[in-house]
Design a protein around this motif. Sequence first.
Motif, PDB file in Angstrom:
ATOM      1  N   SER A 129       4.836  -1.662  -8.577  1.00  0.00           N
ATOM      2  CA  SER A 129       3.767  -2.507  -9.130  1.00  0.00           C
ATOM      3  C   SER A 129       3.461  -2.088 -10.559  1.00  0.00           C
ATOM      4  N   GLU A 130       3.351  -0.780 -10.772  1.00  0.00           N
ATOM      5  CA  GLU A 130       3.045  -0.296 -12.134  1.00  0.00           C
ATOM      6  C   GLU A 130       4.132  -0.764 -13.107  1.00  0.00           C
TER       7      GLU A 130
ATOM      8  N   SER B 151       3.678   1.185  -5.018  1.00  0.00           N
ATOM      9  CA  SER B 151       2.712   1.551  -6.067  1.00  0.00           C
ATOM     10  C   SER B 151       3.441   1.774  -7.396  1.00  0.00           C
TER      11      SER B 151
ATOM     12  N   ARG C  60       2.643  10.675  -4.263  1.00  0.00           N
ATOM     13  CA  ARG C  60       2.022   9.673  -3.386  1.00  0.00           C
ATOM     14  C   ARG C  60       2.702   9.603  -2.020  1.00  0.00           C
TER      15      ARG C  60
ATOM     16  N   ASN D 155      -1.942   3.444  -1.740  1.00  0.00           N
ATOM     17  CA  ASN D 155      -1.496   3.946  -3.044  1.00  0.00           C
ATOM     18  C   ASN D 155      -1.757   3.011  -4.220  1.00  0.00           C
ATOM     19  N   VAL D 156      -2.298   1.815  -3.954  1.00  0.00           N
ATOM     20  CA  VAL D 156      -2.546   0.894  -5.075  1.00  0.00           C
ATOM     21  C   VAL D 156      -4.039   0.640  -5.322  1.00  0.00           C
TER      22      VAL D 156
ATOM     23  N   THR E  56       0.819  -1.223   0.000  1.00  0.00           N
ATOM     24  CA  THR E  56       0.000   0.000   0.000  1.00  0.00           C
ATOM     25  C   THR E  56       0.853   1.274   0.000  1.00  0.00           C
TER      26      THR E  56
END
Length: 337
Positions: free
Chosen positions: A18-19, A15, A181, A42-43, A10
């Motif tokens: 992950s992207e 974030s 973020r 944040n996800v 999170t």
Amino acid sequence: MKRALITGITGQDASYLSEELLEKGYEVYGLMRRKSKVDYGNVGHLIKDIKMIYGDMSDLVSLVSAMKISMADEVYNLAAQSFVATSWDTPVGTAEINAIGVTNMLEAIRLINKECRFYQASTSEMFGKVQSVPQNEDTPFYPRSPYGVAKLYGHWITKNYRESFDMYACSGILFNHESERRGYEFVTRKITNAAALIKYGKMDKVELGNLSAKRDWGHAKDYVHAMWLMLQQDTPDDYVISTGETREVRDFVNIAFDMAGMPLTWEGSGLDEKAYDKNGVERVCVNPDFFRPAEVELLLGDSSKAQEKLGWKREISFEELVRRMVENDIEIVASNL
Ligand code: NAP
Ligand code: GDD
């Protein structure tokens, strides 16, 4: 398709990571803590793409289970109590997560899939009271907070598992990295959020601590790319990731307020230092409550090794970082008027 497990899913860095991994075609698993109110942090925008697993860094069983479920090829250990100031309030909890939690994750990997590659989120806070300037991989450590001390344990246990068990385990010694973020308690976001609130008359002034502290600030998006690069090499190693530029908190305040259209003039010094807008209204002052029991006065990194061996380079300049953060906070405040 490669499989990655990201702890601290999170958070800010997870974030962006992950992207990047989803774009590269990874199957991404995220470890998150149970909360009384479900919050993906944040996800939230990636919730359909990430497979969430509940767990906690202090709970070895949950990490073993996360390894079994994900069968990860790569683990990025980004979970931490990451706010330095709070580490004096919760020194034991900080150590359980940031220090023992790393051993828990390494043990879970060793038990389930020793071939899995491991990234540990080490930090420039380990340099603390710096022993030389700039800091690189050979600079001696001198942590100055319970956070820094716990992270130093995490750093060394990662190296130790690499040397003891021949595991592919790396530490990235990342200098401060921020973004749109970033948590609101960190100084950069506190400043950009305050500039936006003051601009729209929602706040009178912001109270800060040590304005003279110097940090080497980059953008998180650039830094998570370095994490991925570290796990794609022939041999595991540790790398400093930094911009090679350092600025005072005071400089960050000036640039952010300039970008928000409110240039400041400073008067006074020490605890009486204040900044005023063009109408003579006080907008920034010092509050000793935000000083730390022991301070890290200066961080400046030398990332030559990462540039040469990983081919990593910073893409987002300092000015661009501040601009993105200020514009984002102005947009958020304006949309909530
Ligand atoms: P962040 O936004 O504060 O994210 C930290 C994450 O860790 C959150 O998802 C948090 O979950 C999770 N977490 C905390 N305690 C946990 C526990 N006991 N079990 C499982 N998850 C837990 O931090 P960040 O800025 O993305 O930083 C990522 C990592 O890099 C951290 O380890 C940090 O110490 C390190 N680091 C950061 C910087 C930087 O400048 N950003 C520089 C060097 C190193 P909740 O949402 O539930 O709180
Ligand atoms: N948070 C905060 N709030 N910091 C302030 C304030 C304030 O009001 N006023 C001055 N500062 C100073 C702090 O004393 C510190 O010297 C500097 O601003 C930066 O503070 P933070 O933004 O809280 O970050 P940090 O440097 O302590 O820690 C961050 O960077 C580390 C890497 O060096 C975190 O992201 C850590 O998790 C990370 O490891």
